[in-house]
Design an enzyme around this catalytic site. Structure first.
Site, PDB file in Angstrom:
ATOM      1  N   GLN A   1      -4.163   3.619   3.749  1.00 27.00           N
ATOM      2  CA  GLN A   1      -4.637   2.386   3.140  1.00 27.00           C
ATOM      3  C   GLN A   1      -4.237   1.212   4.020  1.00 27.00           C
ATOM      4  O   GLN A   1      -3.296   1.300   4.793  1.00 27.00           O
ATOM      5  CB  GLN A   1      -4.018   2.211   1.751  1.00 27.00           C
ATOM      6  CG  GLN A   1      -4.368   3.318   0.790  1.00 27.00           C
ATOM      7  CD  GLN A   1      -3.572   3.210  -0.496  1.00 27.00           C
ATOM      8  OE1 GLN A   1      -2.423   2.806  -0.480  1.00 27.00           O
ATOM      9  NE2 GLN A   1      -4.194   3.573  -1.602  1.00 27.00           N
TER      10      GLN A   1
ATOM     11  N   VAL B   1       0.860  -1.183   0.000  1.00 25.61           N
ATOM     12  CA  VAL B   1       0.000   0.000   0.000  1.00 25.61           C
ATOM     13  C   VAL B   1       0.893   1.229   0.000  1.00 25.61           C
ATOM     14  O   VAL B   1       2.001   1.215   0.530  1.00 25.61           O
ATOM     15  CB  VAL B   1      -0.973   0.028   1.200  1.00 25.61           C
ATOM     16  CG1 VAL B   1      -2.030  -1.050   1.061  1.00 25.61           C
ATOM     17  CG2 VAL B   1      -0.251  -0.107   2.515  1.00 25.61           C
ATOM     18  N   SER B   2       0.390   2.309  -0.624  1.00 23.11           N
ATOM     19  CA  SER B   2       1.205   3.506  -0.813  1.00 23.11           C
ATOM     20  C   SER B   2       1.208   4.430   0.393  1.00 23.11           C
ATOM     21  O   SER B   2       2.172   5.135   0.635  1.00 23.11           O
ATOM     22  CB  SER B   2       0.702   4.285  -2.025  1.00 23.11           C
ATOM     23  OG  SER B   2       0.745   3.470  -3.162  1.00 23.11           O
ATOM     24  N   THR B   3       0.112   4.484   1.112  1.00 20.66           N
ATOM     25  CA  THR B   3       0.031   5.433   2.219  1.00 20.66           C
ATOM     26  C   THR B   3      -0.400   4.729   3.491  1.00 20.66           C
ATOM     27  O   THR B   3      -0.937   3.622   3.452  1.00 20.66           O
ATOM     28  CB  THR B   3      -1.001   6.551   1.917  1.00 20.66           C
ATOM     29  OG1 THR B   3      -2.310   5.963   1.917  1.00 20.66           O
ATOM     30  CG2 THR B   3      -0.727   7.219   0.584  1.00 20.66           C
TER      31      THR B   3
END
Length: 197
Positions: free
Chosen positions: A13, A8-10
């Site tokens: 999330q 996940v990027s952030t």
């Protein structure tokens, strides 16, 4: 063995959806990263690759979880292939196993797309530089000294002021002062050449 990889990027999330899909597919071990795909260091992915043995398959929820762009994906698939590890993306239902003719075809298609993507980036960059030059902009850092500063620099130098003192006045290195003096000298030579013609 099926080895799952989730990313996940952030921090907002979470990995639940990806992990659920990977578990449902039969992944026996799952590695993950909470990091943007644009970062080159992804420790979870590195651990998954290191853990994988010949004959294993690394499984991801979607292709974009694995590579930042097509070129990265191709590089990664090559690395996996060298280790005898295949790769599967659940969402796209793609398996890349270069030991099969279909896997080889897919790999070559991906490689062609990666090269196409690289060429598009180069073309756009080149077009951007050409357009910038047409508007009078050039790449690189702006000059530290303007023409007025250069004239004063030349006067100080001609009057015997030490290079170190001049450099300290403009907070630049002595090498920079020498470079400016050389440029000024070249301009004077060009002007004298034009006058004599």
């Amino acid at each position: 063995m099926k080895i799952g990889y989730a990313r996940v990027s952030t921090g907002l999330q979470n990995l639940n959806l990806q992990e659920d899909r990977l578990n449902a597919y039969g992944s026996e071990k799952i590695f993950s990263d909470h990091i943007s795909g644009s970062k080159s260091k992804r420790p979870g992915l590195d651990k998954a690759i290191e853990f994988a043995r010949s004959g294993d398959t690394i499984v991801v929820w979607r292709l974009d979880r694995l590579g930042r762009n097509m070129e990265d994906l191709i590089t990664l698939v090559n690395e996996l292939n060298e280790r005898g590890v295949s790769f599967h993306s659940l969402e796209e239902n793609i398996t890349m196993d270069k030991s099969t003719s279909t896997g080889q075809l897919l790999f070559h298609l991906f490689a062609a797309f990666a090269e196409f993507e690289r060429n598009l980036i180069l073309e756009r960059s080149s077009a951007g530089r050409i357009a910038a030059r047409a508007r009078g902009r050039y790449g690189g850092r702006p000059e530290k000294l303007n023409q007025k500063d250069l004239n004063l620099l030349k006067t100080l130098y001609d009057n015997g002021t030490p290079i170190k003192t001049i450099a300290e006045q403009w907070q630049v290195s002595r090498t920079t002062i020498y470079r400016y003096l050389n440029k000024l000298e070249e301009k004077e030579d060009e002007k004298q050449g034009e006058v004599s013609n």
